[in-house]
Design an enzyme around this catalytic site. Structure first.
Site, PDB file in Angstrom:
ATOM      1  N   LEU A 166      -6.669 -45.776  23.398  1.00 46.48           N
ATOM      2  CA  LEU A 166      -8.118 -45.784  23.206  1.00 46.48           C
ATOM      3  C   LEU A 166      -8.630 -47.112  22.665  1.00 46.48           C
ATOM      4  CD1 LEU A 166      -8.594 -42.261  21.550  1.00 46.48           C
ATOM      5  CD2 LEU A 166      -8.533 -42.846  23.982  1.00 46.48           C
ATOM      6  N   ASP A 281     -16.730 -55.703   7.244  1.00 48.58           N
ATOM      7  CA  ASP A 281     -16.509 -56.046   8.655  1.00 48.58           C
ATOM      8  C   ASP A 281     -17.424 -55.226   9.566  1.00 48.58           C
ATOM      9  OD1 ASP A 281     -15.379 -57.496  10.721  1.00 48.58           O
ATOM     10  OD2 ASP A 281     -13.660 -56.159  10.960  1.00 48.58           O
TER      11      ASP A 281
END
Length: 445
Positions: A166, A281
């Site tokens: 994924l 982030d």
């Protein structure tokens, strides 16, 4: 007809389909599609119509139901007007497209004999069979790359980790996992301890943070597992892609859609910052979309690999993050010695707000922020023609998020009080409660 008889009938129908498959001309099953934009195919089997092949194309849904607007129309009254749709998500050019099925029906769409459930989406794998009982069955075919590096040390009984890749990160790979008890799909993040500087890095930080988080706009962790060389995090499967793939598909995101996206990101950030957690982030790739079926969808913050819990009165001084989204105060730490970093003023929660400003700029324009020289500091450049259709309030909020001096930068509270949000406050709150919180509460019962 009782449930058991109904289920047996469905299994009998599926067995018949498999028999029919053995008689199909193999040339029609060639996975090397002639059209470049064909990502996968659905082979339709129905007693009331000849075999049909539906192509799943890039950025195009395949719809099935009673409506004559569907790509494949079901004539039986047991089918819903819109029964299910198949759609694709393209994360990036190096990853195979992910193809999902969303159940839109009242009577149910079944994946390999298991009910998907109205409003739920599942990832499709090659060889899967979708059933609309007493109407038609659909064999899914997709060619995707097998991960040659697939290896895991998970020895638990609850999950079966598949080779469906994924996503790929710096220290980890994410695979689809199946719950052996319920058949539910999960995303399994496998972290290679050999690739990180210390085994305690993720164990002490990412999981310590994720364990105590419980918020609609933050990824939900269902289980964790630790082996000698690997660490496993089993997270909810999010089926709408990320904001990067969403922006790539649209080019620019309408302001009204961006408004609700930003509202949800701020709800997640408010929750994190109240617990003194800095994400560090935030970027389009780390913000997931729960569903792509509507312009109103749940936003989910993920990837807490470099997130930190701030101690009271302390500042951080580590150079981390993605350059395009990194605040100036973090950029200034690049190349400095450890002593110089420790002697610097460091940084705090303000870095997440800078990243948020970059995200908002990207969503509305499709480009990264540029700056022009101002009297006191650099000013955000809105001269591109794309900004002519964007409201003054939206541009003002971006300008207050992209302040190079951290104390001048907006906080989460100031953002939510800004006119861009404030003038729609009651409607945003109601939308959040009815379209995000209520369905989520129902799905987790």
């Amino acid at each position: 007809m009782d449930f058991l008889s109904h289920a047996m009938l469905s299994r009998s129908e599926s067995t018949q389909i498999l028999c029919e498959l053995s008689q199909i001309d193999e040339s029609t099953m060639d996975p090397q599609y002639t059209e470049d934009d064909v990502l996968a195919r659905l082979f339709v089997f129905s007693s009331s119509s000849p075999q049909t092949v539906l192509n799943v194309k890039k950025y195009e849904d395949v719809s099935v139901g009673r409506s004559n607007t569907c790509n494949y129309q079901l004539l039986q009254f047991t089918a819903s007007y819109k029964h299910f749709r198949v759609y694709s998500v393209l994360i990036d050019d190096d990853m195979d497209p992910l193809v999902y099925c969303e159940d839109q029906s009242s009577n149910g769409t079944f994946l390999n004999h298991r009910l998907i459930g109205k409003g739920n989406s599942v990832l499709l794998s090659d060889g899967d069979i979708l059933d609309v009982r007493h109407c038609a069955s659909f064999l899914f075919q997709q060619k995707y790359t097998t991960d040659n590096d697939f290896h895991h040390e998970y020895a638990g009984e609850r999950f079966n980790i598949t080779q469906r890749l994924l996503g790929i990160g710096g220290f980890s790979r994410i695979y689809m996992a199946m719950d052996n008890n319920t058949g539910g799909q999960y995303a399994c993040k496998i972290i290679d301890k050999k690739k990180i500087s210390t085994k305690r890095f993720f164990e002490d930080h990412e999981m310590t943070i994720l364990r105590k988080l419980d918020h609609p706009n933050i990824i939900k962790v269902n289980m964790e597992y630790n082996s000698e060389t690997q660490f496993f995090i089993f997270e909810e499967m999010v089926t709408g892609g990320d904001l990067f793939s969403y922006l790539t598909k649209l080019g620019t995101v309408p302001e009204v859609t961006t408004l609700f996206i930003m509202f949800q990101i701020l709800q997640g950030l408010k929750y994190l910052h109240e617990q003194n957690i800095i994400h560090r982030d935030l970027k389009l790739e780390n913000i997931l979309i729960a569903s792509s079926s509507d312009t109103i969808f749940r936003i989910i913050l993920t990837d807490f690999g470099v997130a930190r819990c701030m101690q009271k009165g302390k500042r951080l001084s580590t150079f981390v993050g993605t350059p395009e989204y990194t605040a100036p105060e973090i950029q200034r730490l690049k190349g400095r010695s450890q002593v110089e970093k420790e002697n610097s003023s460091g940084y705090g929660k303000e870095v997440d707000l800078w990243s948020l400003g970059v995200i908002m700029f990207l969503l509305l324009s499709g480009n990264s922020p540029s700056f022009a020289d101002g009297v006191k500091e650099k000013q955000v450049d809105f001269r591109d023609p794309v900004w002519k259709s964007v409201s003054r309030q939206a541009k003002d909020l971006i300008s207050n998020l992209l302040k190079t001096n951290p104390p001048d930068r907006f906080t989460v509270k100031q953002c939510l009080s800004h006119p861009w949000f404030a003038r729609h406050s009651s409607r945003l709150t109601k939308l959040y409660e009815t379209r995000i919180l209520k369905p989520l509460k129902h799905s987790r019962l």
